[in-house]
Write an enzyme that holds these catalytic residues in place. Structure first.
Site, short mmCIF file in Angstrom:
data_model
loop_
_atom_site.label_atom_id
_atom_site.label_comp_id
_atom_site.label_asym_id
_atom_site.label_seq_id
_atom_site.Cartn_x
_atom_site.Cartn_y
_atom_site.Cartn_z
N ARG A 109 -5.79 -7.74 -24.10
CA ARG A 109 -5.48 -6.81 -23.00
C ARG A 109 -4.65 -5.67 -23.58
NH1 ARG A 109 -2.91 -7.45 -16.99
NH2 ARG A 109 -5.06 -8.12 -16.67
N ASP A 232 -7.32 -0.84 -5.32
CA ASP A 232 -6.46 -1.19 -6.45
C ASP A 232 -5.22 -0.31 -6.35
OD1 ASP A 232 -5.48 -1.98 -8.97
OD2 ASP A 232 -6.81 -0.66 -10.09
N CYS A 273 -7.83 -6.52 -6.75
CA CYS A 273 -7.63 -7.29 -7.99
C CYS A 273 -6.22 -7.86 -8.09
CB CYS A 273 -7.96 -6.42 -9.20
SG CYS A 273 -7.06 -4.86 -9.23
N ARG A 318 -10.42 -16.00 -10.67
CA ARG A 318 -10.20 -15.50 -12.03
C ARG A 318 -10.26 -16.67 -13.03
NH1 ARG A 318 -7.58 -11.06 -13.20
NH2 ARG A 318 -8.80 -11.32 -15.10
N1 NVA Z 1 -5.84 -0.60 -12.49
C1 NVA Z 1 -4.89 -1.65 -12.68
C2 NVA Z 1 -5.57 -2.98 -12.63
C3 NVA Z 1 -4.63 -4.16 -12.71
C4 NVA Z 1 -5.35 -5.47 -12.68
C5 NVA Z 1 -4.16 -1.45 -13.99
O1 NVA Z 1 -4.81 -1.16 -15.01
O2 NVA Z 1 -2.93 -1.57 -14.02
N1 CP Z 2 -5.91 -8.70 -11.62
C1 CP Z 2 -5.25 -8.85 -12.79
O1 CP Z 2 -5.78 -8.59 -13.89
O2 CP Z 2 -3.99 -9.32 -12.66
P1 CP Z 2 -2.90 -9.46 -13.81
O3 CP Z 2 -2.53 -8.04 -14.23
O4 CP Z 2 -1.78 -10.19 -13.19
O5 CP Z 2 -3.52 -10.19 -14.96
#
Ligand code: NVA
Ligand code: CP
Length: 335
Positions: A109, A232, A273, A318
């Site tokens: 990530r 979101d 999400c 998830r």
């Molecule tokens: N658009 C958000 C999604 C979080 C799951 C972000 O990238 O922070």
């Molecule tokens: N939806 C999602 O990816 O949540 P987190 O940022 O908590 O992993």
């Protein structure tokens, strides 16, 4: 022919066919049923090790990979946003070559999609995208499973995404709907529509699957008859605080309210999400709310807490879908 995803990376749904996505959803449903029945799957991938690299924070994604990994009998190593050499003292290419000597799968990530692609290019083991600025493919599997559970199938489902449709969630939902033959609407100001190149690519998927893609600035038109209303947060991880003003000015009319839900289909559901600023019970929700005089941001607390909202089923999914994705790409149930 039976689907085999063994050895594949999972970087964006663009790389997966409708049939392969359906296979992952079926496997996730099966693993979810097994978990509910107390049937253990710890003999699926014994002796395997996975690395979870998080350059941004997480609750759901990290916990899903950890719980799913343990449920499949694997050992899990977590590298936190500050706890590795990645990018600072060691290149992605070198990191990939080191980690793939030790681990059987690597989750990443972070920021640009180019980073997770570079990791995959130099890794000998499957690399899984746990969110980049551009895409969030594991979230898509959970969303599709949740929609399928709620409506019985994905056929003819109309999904409207409200908010910043240019970022990871808007992009990924457009791809997912285009691949699966669903009807996608981005309901946002024109400047927040996904980029032209991605729209053209998704139009090609749509021509094959029967999906439709709509881009609509008007909230009433964009949400009318939708089965799924999705939003979101308006400022994503890694973006500077200074953009809040611009986002609130542009996206305030696209807040998901009860009026939006009532304008949607009779059987409509609300998905997000998460995390969400639906009240002031978070540090950022409080600070931004107080600064701009708002009690809630992208969705009202009334909608979030209503029976329309399936966000916690979605969050649970998830874990089941990430489990399926890891099991499939690591060849867990193949002879
Ligand atoms: N658009 C958000 C999604 C979080 C799951 C972000 O990238 O922070
Ligand atoms: N939806 C999602 O990816 O949540 P987190 O940022 O908590 O992993």
């Amino acid at each position: 022919m039976a689907v085999s995803l063994k050895g594949r990376d999972f970087l964006t749904l663009k790389d997966y066919s409708k049939e392969e996505i359906e296979y992952l959803l079926d496997l996730a449903a099966d693993l979810k049923a097994k978990k509910k029945q107390g049937v253990l799957t710890k003999d699926a991938l014994p002796g395997k090790n996975i690395a979870l690299i998080f350059e941004k924070t997480s609750t759901r994604t990290r916990c899903s990979f950890e719980v799913a990994g343990h449920d499949l009998g694997m050992e899990v190593t977590y590298l936190d946003p500050a706890g590795s050499q990645i990018g600072k003292k060691e290149s992605i290419a070198d990191t990939a070559r080191v980690l793939s000597r030790m681990f059987d799968g690597i989750e990443y990530r972070g920021y640009g999609q180019n980073i997770v692609e570079e990791l995959a290019k130099y890794s000998d083991v499957p690399v899984w995208n746990g969110l980049t600025n551009e895409y969030h493919p594991t979230q898509m599997l959970a969303d599709l499973l949740t929609i399928r559970e709620q409506f019985g199938s994905l056929d003819n489902i109309k999904l409207t995404y409200m908010g910043d449709a240019r970022y990871n969630m808007g992009n990924s939902l457009m791809i997912a709907c285009a691949k699966m033959g669903m009807h996608f609407t981005a309901c946002a100001p024109r400047a927040y529509f996904p980029n032209k190149k991605l729209i053209e690519q998704c139009q090609e998927y749509a021509a094959e699957s029967g999906a439709t893609l709509t881009f609509e600035e008007d909230v009433k038109k964009g949400t009318e008859g939708a089965n799924v209303i999705y939003t979101d947060i308006w400022v994503s991880m890694g973006e500077p605080d200074e953009v809040w003003q611009e986002r609130i000015d542009a996206l305030r009319p696209y807040c998901v309210t009860m009026d939006v839900m009532k304008n949607a289909a009779e059987n409509a559901i609300f998905l997000h999400c998460l995390p969400s600023y639906h009240d002031r019970n978070t540090t950022i929700g409080k600070a931004v709310g107080e600064k701009f005089g708002l009690m809630e941001l992208e969705v009202t607390n009334e909608v979030f807490e209503s029976s329309y909202s399936k966000v916690f089923d979605e969050a649970e999914n998830r874990m089941h879908t990430i489990k399926a994705m890891m099991a499939a790409t690591l060849g867990a149930f193949e002879k």
